[in-house]
Design a protein around this motif. Structure first.
Motif, PDB file in Angstrom:
ATOM      1  N   ALA A   4      17.230 -41.412   2.804  1.00 39.46           N
ATOM      2  CA  ALA A   4      18.511 -42.011   3.152  1.00 39.46           C
ATOM      3  C   ALA A   4      18.254 -43.267   3.979  1.00 39.46           C
ATOM      4  O   ALA A   4      17.136 -43.509   4.459  1.00 39.46           O
ATOM      5  CB  ALA A   4      19.349 -41.009   3.948  1.00 39.46           C
ATOM      6  N   ASN A   5      19.281 -44.082   4.123  1.00 37.34           N
ATOM      7  CA  ASN A   5      19.212 -45.299   4.920  1.00 37.34           C
ATOM      8  C   ASN A   5      18.235 -46.328   4.359  1.00 37.34           C
ATOM      9  O   ASN A   5      17.567 -47.042   5.099  1.00 37.34           O
ATOM     10  CB  ASN A   5      18.880 -44.969   6.380  1.00 37.34           C
ATOM     11  CG  ASN A   5      19.968 -44.132   7.015  1.00 37.34           C
ATOM     12  OD1 ASN A   5      21.114 -44.566   7.090  1.00 37.34           O
ATOM     13  ND2 ASN A   5      19.633 -42.924   7.431  1.00 37.34           N
ATOM     14  N   THR A  12      13.481 -49.405  -1.544  1.00 36.38           N
ATOM     15  CA  THR A  12      12.255 -49.936  -0.946  1.00 36.38           C
ATOM     16  C   THR A  12      12.475 -50.660   0.378  1.00 36.38           C
ATOM     17  O   THR A  12      11.506 -51.078   1.014  1.00 36.38           O
ATOM     18  CB  THR A  12      11.558 -50.889  -1.925  1.00 36.38           C
ATOM     19  OG1 THR A  12      12.460 -51.930  -2.312  1.00 36.38           O
ATOM     20  CG2 THR A  12      11.073 -50.138  -3.166  1.00 36.38           C
ATOM     21  N   VAL A  13      13.717 -50.814   0.807  1.00 40.20           N
ATOM     22  CA  VAL A  13      14.025 -51.480   2.068  1.00 40.20           C
ATOM     23  C   VAL A  13      14.678 -50.473   3.002  1.00 40.20           C
ATOM     24  O   VAL A  13      15.663 -49.831   2.636  1.00 40.20           O
ATOM     25  CB  VAL A  13      14.981 -52.680   1.852  1.00 40.20           C
ATOM     26  CG1 VAL A  13      15.297 -53.356   3.181  1.00 40.20           C
ATOM     27  CG2 VAL A  13      14.383 -53.672   0.864  1.00 40.20           C
ATOM     28  N   VAL A  14      14.138 -50.322   4.207  1.00 33.80           N
ATOM     29  CA  VAL A  14      14.755 -49.443   5.195  1.00 33.80           C
ATOM     30  C   VAL A  14      15.736 -50.280   6.019  1.00 33.80           C
ATOM     31  O   VAL A  14      15.379 -51.339   6.533  1.00 33.80           O
ATOM     32  CB  VAL A  14      13.716 -48.780   6.107  1.00 33.80           C
ATOM     33  CG1 VAL A  14      14.399 -47.794   7.059  1.00 33.80           C
ATOM     34  CG2 VAL A  14      12.650 -48.052   5.283  1.00 33.80           C
ATOM     35  N   VAL A  15      16.956 -49.781   6.128  1.00 38.37           N
ATOM     36  CA  VAL A  15      18.043 -50.531   6.750  1.00 38.37           C
ATOM     37  C   VAL A  15      18.382 -49.947   8.108  1.00 38.37           C
ATOM     38  O   VAL A  15      18.440 -48.724   8.280  1.00 38.37           O
ATOM     39  CB  VAL A  15      19.293 -50.513   5.851  1.00 38.37           C
ATOM     40  CG1 VAL A  15      20.455 -51.262   6.510  1.00 38.37           C
ATOM     41  CG2 VAL A  15      18.978 -51.112   4.484  1.00 38.37           C
ATOM     42  N   TYR A  16      18.622 -50.845   9.066  1.00 41.23           N
ATOM     43  CA  TYR A  16      19.117 -50.426  10.380  1.00 41.23           C
ATOM     44  C   TYR A  16      20.266 -51.353  10.772  1.00 41.23           C
ATOM     45  O   TYR A  16      20.117 -52.572  10.748  1.00 41.23           O
ATOM     46  CB  TYR A  16      18.021 -50.494  11.449  1.00 41.23           C
ATOM     47  CG  TYR A  16      18.501 -50.026  12.804  1.00 41.23           C
ATOM     48  CD1 TYR A  16      18.415 -48.691  13.177  1.00 41.23           C
ATOM     49  CD2 TYR A  16      19.083 -50.925  13.702  1.00 41.23           C
ATOM     50  CE1 TYR A  16      18.879 -48.252  14.409  1.00 41.23           C
ATOM     51  CE2 TYR A  16      19.555 -50.500  14.935  1.00 41.23           C
ATOM     52  CZ  TYR A  16      19.451 -49.164  15.288  1.00 41.23           C
ATOM     53  OH  TYR A  16      19.931 -48.737  16.500  1.00 41.23           O
ATOM     54  N   GLY A  17      21.397 -50.754  11.114  1.00 46.71           N
ATOM     55  CA  GLY A  17      22.496 -51.544  11.639  1.00 46.71           C
ATOM     56  C   GLY A  17      23.748 -51.549  10.796  1.00 46.71           C
ATOM     57  O   GLY A  17      24.775 -52.066  11.237  1.00 46.71           O
ATOM     58  N   ALA A  92      13.601 -41.759   8.529  1.00 46.42           N
ATOM     59  CA  ALA A  92      14.767 -42.504   8.037  1.00 46.42           C
ATOM     60  C   ALA A  92      15.744 -41.570   7.340  1.00 46.42           C
ATOM     61  O   ALA A  92      16.960 -41.754   7.421  1.00 46.42           O
ATOM     62  CB  ALA A  92      14.322 -43.616   7.096  1.00 46.42           C
ATOM     63  N   ASN A  93      15.212 -40.565   6.682  1.00 49.08           N
ATOM     64  CA  ASN A  93      16.058 -39.619   5.955  1.00 49.08           C
ATOM     65  C   ASN A  93      16.945 -38.812   6.895  1.00 49.08           C
ATOM     66  O   ASN A  93      17.995 -38.311   6.486  1.00 49.08           O
ATOM     67  CB  ASN A  93      15.183 -38.683   5.125  1.00 49.08           C
ATOM     68  CG  ASN A  93      15.954 -37.987   4.026  1.00 49.08           C
ATOM     69  OD1 ASN A  93      16.648 -38.633   3.243  1.00 49.08           O
ATOM     70  ND2 ASN A  93      15.830 -36.668   3.960  1.00 49.08           N
ATOM     71  N   GLN A  96      19.289 -43.374  11.066  1.00 49.47           N
ATOM     72  CA  GLN A  96      18.772 -44.676  11.470  1.00 49.47           C
ATOM     73  C   GLN A  96      18.201 -44.648  12.875  1.00 49.47           C
ATOM     74  O   GLN A  96      17.177 -45.292  13.152  1.00 49.47           O
ATOM     75  CB  GLN A  96      19.871 -45.733  11.368  1.00 49.47           C
ATOM     76  CG  GLN A  96      20.285 -46.044   9.944  1.00 49.47           C
ATOM     77  CD  GLN A  96      21.238 -47.226   9.847  1.00 49.47           C
ATOM     78  OE1 GLN A  96      21.551 -47.886  10.831  1.00 49.47           O
ATOM     79  NE2 GLN A  96      21.701 -47.486   8.639  1.00 49.47           N
ATOM     80  N   ARG A  97      18.842 -43.932  13.777  1.00 47.15           N
ATOM     81  CA  ARG A  97      18.321 -43.852  15.154  1.00 47.15           C
ATOM     82  C   ARG A  97      16.965 -43.167  15.190  1.00 47.15           C
ATOM     83  O   ARG A  97      16.058 -43.592  15.925  1.00 47.15           O
ATOM     84  CB  ARG A  97      19.319 -43.095  16.034  1.00 47.15           C
ATOM     85  CG  ARG A  97      20.607 -43.832  16.293  1.00 47.15           C
ATOM     86  CD  ARG A  97      20.416 -44.924  17.310  1.00 47.15           C
ATOM     87  NE  ARG A  97      21.637 -45.681  17.530  1.00 47.15           N
ATOM     88  CZ  ARG A  97      21.718 -46.712  18.343  1.00 47.15           C
ATOM     89  NH1 ARG A  97      20.658 -47.121  19.004  1.00 47.15           N
ATOM     90  NH2 ARG A  97      22.849 -47.360  18.482  1.00 47.15           N
ATOM     91  N   HIS A  98      16.820 -42.096  14.419  1.00 48.43           N
ATOM     92  CA  HIS A  98      15.522 -41.419  14.364  1.00 48.43           C
ATOM     93  C   HIS A  98      14.459 -42.338  13.779  1.00 48.43           C
ATOM     94  O   HIS A  98      13.320 -42.374  14.263  1.00 48.43           O
ATOM     95  CB  HIS A  98      15.638 -40.143  13.522  1.00 48.43           C
ATOM     96  CG  HIS A  98      16.337 -39.034  14.227  1.00 48.43           C
ATOM     97  ND1 HIS A  98      17.190 -38.165  13.572  1.00 48.43           N
ATOM     98  CD2 HIS A  98      16.330 -38.636  15.524  1.00 48.43           C
ATOM     99  CE1 HIS A  98      17.657 -37.277  14.439  1.00 48.43           C
ATOM    100  NE2 HIS A  98      17.151 -37.547  15.626  1.00 48.43           N
ATOM    101  N   PHE A  99      14.821 -43.063  12.723  1.00 53.51           N
ATOM    102  CA  PHE A  99      13.877 -44.004  12.130  1.00 53.51           C
ATOM    103  C   PHE A  99      13.387 -45.000  13.169  1.00 53.51           C
ATOM    104  O   PHE A  99      12.178 -45.217  13.330  1.00 53.51           O
ATOM    105  CB  PHE A  99      14.525 -44.752  10.961  1.00 53.51           C
ATOM    106  CG  PHE A  99      13.868 -46.059  10.640  1.00 53.51           C
ATOM    107  CD1 PHE A  99      12.655 -46.105   9.967  1.00 53.51           C
ATOM    108  CD2 PHE A  99      14.452 -47.259  11.043  1.00 53.51           C
ATOM    109  CE1 PHE A  99      12.029 -47.328   9.699  1.00 53.51           C
ATOM    110  CE2 PHE A  99      13.835 -48.470  10.767  1.00 53.51           C
ATOM    111  CZ  PHE A  99      12.626 -48.510  10.092  1.00 53.51           C
TER     112      PHE A  99
END
Length: 201
Positions: A4-5, A12-17, A92-93, A96-99
């Motif tokens: 997830a996220n 292939t891109v990890v997203v935050y925000g 990430a799964n 987002q905060r954990h990632f």
């Protein structure tokens, strides 16, 4: 499995925000970060600027897109970049905060570049214990069983095909932003944010 996220073809891109299923809010630029978890210069960047990047995203001033590489496994031998990225995908799964917290923990305790310490699952699980709420049976199984192995391979290929040839590389609003000085030291947060404002115009 795709965590997830994540966004992009194959996640292939990890997203935050922001919600990865949605486009960034109108007028909110994207900060693209290209990094390898074994890269000591990426550690310098994260230790000096990671919290600033996170705060800017939390404040809604930008969205973070992380692109990860594993080329140091090829260049130095071992599996540390790959296994650390698998564990980071598991983080990430869970959210987002954990990632982000786990990313900071990995860089904070990064082994020497040529030691391949991240190849040890017990090391990765130990660092996960520093992130409140991250460790769970599902997370631990994902780390121990390499649940996101195929995803890591896709992420690695996407980096190799991106045209980016070194880490860390950072782009803001599709323009390059230096995060290290000529001696390889990370910029101060104030200088970094000044550069972002300059690029944004």
């Amino acid at each position: 499995m795709i965590p997830a996220n994540t966004a992009g073809e194959g996640g292939t891109v990890v997203v935050y925000g922001t919600d990865p299923a949605e486009d960034p809010p109108p007028g909110v630029p994207v900060l693209e970060v290209y990094a390898d978890l074994r890269c000591p210069y990426c550690k310098r960047m994260d230790r000096a600027l990671g919290s600033t990047m996170q705060q800017l995203a939390d404040d809604g001033q930008l969205v973070l897109h992380y692109h990860f590489a594993t080329f140091l496994d090829r260049e130095l031998g071992g599996h540390g970049s790959h296994r650390a990225l698998n564990a980071l995908g598991a983080a990430a799964n869970t959210g987002q905060r954990h990632f982000m917290a786990y990313l900071h923990a990995l860089y904070r305790s990064q082994p020497r570049e040529n030691s391949d310490g991240f190849a040890e699952e017990r090391t990765l699980l130990g660092l996960a214990s520093e992130v409140p709420g991250l460790r769970s049976p599902e997370f631990e199984n994902a780390v121990l069983e390499g649940a996101f192995h195929s995803w890591v391979e896709r992420v690695s290929r996407a980096f190799d095909e991106s045209g980016v040839d070194s880490t860390p590389t950072v782009r803001f609003a599709d323009r390059p932003v230096h995060v290290l000085d000529r001696d390889g030291h990370a910029l101060e947060p104030e200088e970094f944010t000044d550069r972002l404002r300059s690029v944004a115009g």
